[in-house]
Design a protein around this motif. Structure first.
Motif, PDB file in Angstrom:
ATOM      1  N   TRP A   1      -2.326 -12.872  32.576  1.00 43.22           N
ATOM      2  CA  TRP A   1      -2.096 -11.838  33.595  1.00 43.22           C
ATOM      3  C   TRP A   1      -3.264 -10.862  33.498  1.00 43.22           C
ATOM      4  N   SER A   2      -4.091 -10.832  34.529  1.00 40.80           N
ATOM      5  CA  SER A   2      -5.222  -9.899  34.553  1.00 40.80           C
ATOM      6  C   SER A   2      -4.854  -8.724  35.447  1.00 40.80           C
TER       7      SER A   2
ATOM      8  N   MET B   1     -17.417   2.684  21.465  1.00 42.27           N
ATOM      9  CA  MET B   1     -16.052   2.160  21.470  1.00 42.27           C
ATOM     10  C   MET B   1     -16.091   0.637  21.492  1.00 42.27           C
ATOM     11  N   ASP B   2     -15.267   0.016  20.701  1.00 42.50           N
ATOM     12  CA  ASP B   2     -15.246  -1.443  20.627  1.00 42.50           C
ATOM     13  C   ASP B   2     -14.274  -1.987  21.661  1.00 42.50           C
ATOM     14  N   TYR B   3     -14.828  -2.431  22.787  1.00 41.54           N
ATOM     15  CA  TYR B   3     -13.981  -2.936  23.855  1.00 41.54           C
ATOM     16  C   TYR B   3     -13.536  -4.370  23.597  1.00 41.54           C
ATOM     17  N   SER B   4     -14.167  -5.017  22.614  1.00 40.92           N
ATOM     18  CA  SER B   4     -13.836  -6.428  22.376  1.00 40.92           C
ATOM     19  C   SER B   4     -12.610  -6.582  21.483  1.00 40.92           C
ATOM     20  N   LYS B   5     -12.157  -5.468  20.904  1.00 38.98           N
ATOM     21  CA  LYS B   5     -10.993  -5.559  20.023  1.00 38.98           C
ATOM     22  C   LYS B   5      -9.775  -6.068  20.790  1.00 38.98           C
ATOM     23  N   HIS B   6      -9.089  -6.995  20.191  1.00 41.73           N
ATOM     24  CA  HIS B   6      -7.845  -7.434  20.803  1.00 41.73           C
ATOM     25  C   HIS B   6      -6.860  -7.840  19.728  1.00 41.73           C
ATOM     26  N   HIS B   7      -5.622  -7.945  20.101  1.00 42.02           N
ATOM     27  CA  HIS B   7      -4.564  -8.140  19.128  1.00 42.02           C
ATOM     28  C   HIS B   7      -4.112  -9.576  19.120  1.00 42.02           C
ATOM     29  N   HIS B   8      -3.852 -10.039  17.919  1.00 39.10           N
ATOM     30  CA  HIS B   8      -3.367 -11.404  17.788  1.00 39.10           C
ATOM     31  C   HIS B   8      -2.030 -11.409  17.106  1.00 39.10           C
ATOM     32  N   HIS B   9      -1.337 -12.439  17.415  1.00 43.01           N
ATOM     33  CA  HIS B   9      -0.032 -12.641  16.871  1.00 43.01           C
ATOM     34  C   HIS B   9      -0.229 -13.681  15.793  1.00 43.01           C
ATOM     35  N   ASP B  10      -0.139 -13.286  14.507  1.00 42.16           N
ATOM     36  CA  ASP B  10      -0.515 -14.166  13.402  1.00 42.16           C
ATOM     37  C   ASP B  10       0.601 -14.178  12.374  1.00 42.16           C
ATOM     38  N   HIS B  11       1.140 -15.363  12.128  1.00 44.57           N
ATOM     39  CA  HIS B  11       2.280 -15.456  11.215  1.00 44.57           C
ATOM     40  C   HIS B  11       1.873 -15.354   9.746  1.00 44.57           C
ATOM     41  N   ASN B  12       0.575 -15.322   9.463  1.00 47.98           N
ATOM     42  CA  ASN B  12       0.131 -15.334   8.069  1.00 47.98           C
ATOM     43  C   ASN B  12       0.283 -13.975   7.396  1.00 47.98           C
ATOM     44  N   VAL B  13       0.466 -12.931   8.173  1.00 47.03           N
ATOM     45  CA  VAL B  13       0.545 -11.588   7.606  1.00 47.03           C
ATOM     46  C   VAL B  13       1.939 -11.022   7.852  1.00 47.03           C
ATOM     47  N   GLU B  14       2.511 -10.443   6.804  1.00 47.08           N
ATOM     48  CA  GLU B  14       3.846  -9.855   6.921  1.00 47.08           C
ATOM     49  C   GLU B  14       3.738  -8.468   7.556  1.00 47.08           C
TER      50      GLU B  14
ATOM     51  N   LEU C   1     -11.962  -1.100  32.199  1.00 47.13           N
ATOM     52  CA  LEU C   1     -12.197  -1.661  33.532  1.00 47.13           C
ATOM     53  C   LEU C   1     -11.045  -2.569  33.972  1.00 47.13           C
ATOM     54  N   GLY C   2     -10.258  -2.988  33.013  1.00 49.38           N
ATOM     55  CA  GLY C   2      -9.112  -3.844  33.312  1.00 49.38           C
ATOM     56  C   GLY C   2      -8.436  -4.247  32.020  1.00 49.38           C
ATOM     57  N   HIS C   3      -7.327  -4.922  32.139  1.00 49.73           N
ATOM     58  CA  HIS C   3      -6.597  -5.406  30.966  1.00 49.73           C
ATOM     59  C   HIS C   3      -6.183  -6.839  31.214  1.00 49.73           C
ATOM     60  N   VAL C   4      -6.188  -7.632  30.153  1.00 47.86           N
ATOM     61  CA  VAL C   4      -5.760  -9.018  30.250  1.00 47.86           C
ATOM     62  C   VAL C   4      -4.741  -9.288  29.153  1.00 47.86           C
ATOM     63  N   VAL C   5      -3.583  -9.793  29.553  1.00 51.84           N
ATOM     64  CA  VAL C   5      -2.547 -10.212  28.607  1.00 51.84           C
ATOM     65  C   VAL C   5      -2.382 -11.720  28.743  1.00 51.84           C
TER      66      VAL C   5
ATOM     67  N   GLN D   1       2.960 -16.738  21.375  1.00 53.66           N
ATOM     68  CA  GLN D   1       1.617 -16.213  21.112  1.00 53.66           C
ATOM     69  C   GLN D   1       1.305 -15.106  22.122  1.00 53.66           C
ATOM     70  N   TYR D   2       0.907 -13.963  21.628  1.00 55.33           N
ATOM     71  CA  TYR D   2       0.583 -12.829  22.488  1.00 55.33           C
ATOM     72  C   TYR D   2      -0.841 -12.369  22.193  1.00 55.33           C
ATOM     73  N   ILE D   3      -1.660 -12.269  23.228  1.00 57.20           N
ATOM     74  CA  ILE D   3      -3.043 -11.816  23.088  1.00 57.20           C
ATOM     75  C   ILE D   3      -3.301 -10.776  24.175  1.00 57.20           C
ATOM     76  N   HIS D   4      -3.789  -9.607  23.766  1.00 56.42           N
ATOM     77  CA  HIS D   4      -4.107  -8.532  24.717  1.00 56.42           C
ATOM     78  C   HIS D   4      -5.606  -8.262  24.569  1.00 56.42           C
ATOM     79  N   VAL D   5      -6.347  -8.499  25.637  1.00 53.91           N
ATOM     80  CA  VAL D   5      -7.805  -8.424  25.571  1.00 53.91           C
ATOM     81  C   VAL D   5      -8.324  -7.335  26.505  1.00 53.91           C
ATOM     82  N   HIS D   6      -9.295  -6.588  26.015  1.00 53.05           N
ATOM     83  CA  HIS D   6      -9.945  -5.555  26.825  1.00 53.05           C
ATOM     84  C   HIS D   6     -11.350  -6.002  27.194  1.00 53.05           C
TER      85      HIS D   6
END
Length: 223
Positions: free
Chosen positions: A203-204, A1-14, A164-168, A176-181
């Protein structure tokens, strides 16, 4: 499982999925519609179809909620909110659709909440209900992998939503919103990426026993 995946808020993509967030009498409603006008199918991420983050404009209030499906494309969750202005981020993974997380402005009552002006100094050790968490000094540079290393002072967190935890992380403009595992199963280290310089609030979330504790920190990201 890829725990490093996180979401980015990017205006370049519709984004191919639109979100609509409403609040009424202690309940939040989220409606989803894709570019064909139909409700998208959502993949499960960290045990839930939807992670729903509400942050007040002044970054003082933070909620991580999991709305339940009422019908296809419609979700709701009970959460009383004080009067003020909030930004709501709908964190989902629609099947076969491009999706970018955008802030949904949510106005409760008539009192508008001003945006925050975050200061650079912060206390790197926070205590919540007797549980202490320290964030190691952060050297955050735009475009580089930024390790966020948390010390839970000898007490390993319990699994929380499959991790093990979540970081927003949200910037002071609440755009800008980033959710990191976590980067691994057994170490509370989170690797974040920032596309813009500025002040950010973290916020951890760590679970000890049956209770989730939220530890906020403020960092500066430099060019």
């Amino acid at each position: 499982m890829d725990y490093s995946k996180h979401h980015h808020h990017d205006h370049n993509v519709e984004s191919e999925v639109k979100t609509n967030v409403m609040y009424n009498d202690g309940k939040v409603f989220v409606d989803l519609e894709d570019d064909n006008g139909t409700p998208p199918e959502l993949a499960i991420q960290h045990e839930k179809e939807m992670h729903f983050i509400i942050v007040s404009n002044d970054l003082e209030e933070y909620y991580h909620l999991h709305p339940e499906k009422v019908q296809q494309g419609s979700y709701s969750v009970n959460q009383a909110l004080n009067n003020g202005t909030y930004q709501a981020f709908v964190d989902i993974a629609p099947e076969n659709k491009v999706y970018q997380i955008e802030p949904n402005t949510l106005q409760v009552g008539t009192n508008e909440t001003s945006k925050a002006n975050l200061e650079g100094k912060d206390n790197w050790t926070k205590v919540r209900n007797g549980k202490t968490v320290t964030l190691d000094a952060v050297d955050a540079i735009v475009g580089e992998e930024v390790p966020l290393v948390f010390d839970t002072h000898g007490e390993k967190p319990d699994p929380h939503l499959g991790a093990l935890g979540h970081v927003v992380i949200v910037d002071e403009d609440v755009e800008q919103y980033i959710h990191v595992h976590p980067a691994s199963d057994d170490t509370p280290t989170f690797n974040a990426h920032f596309s813009k310089p500025g002040m950010y609030k973290i916020w951890s979330e760590f679970k000890f026993g049956d209770k989730v504790h939220v530890y906020p920190f403020i960092i500066e990201v430099k060019e």
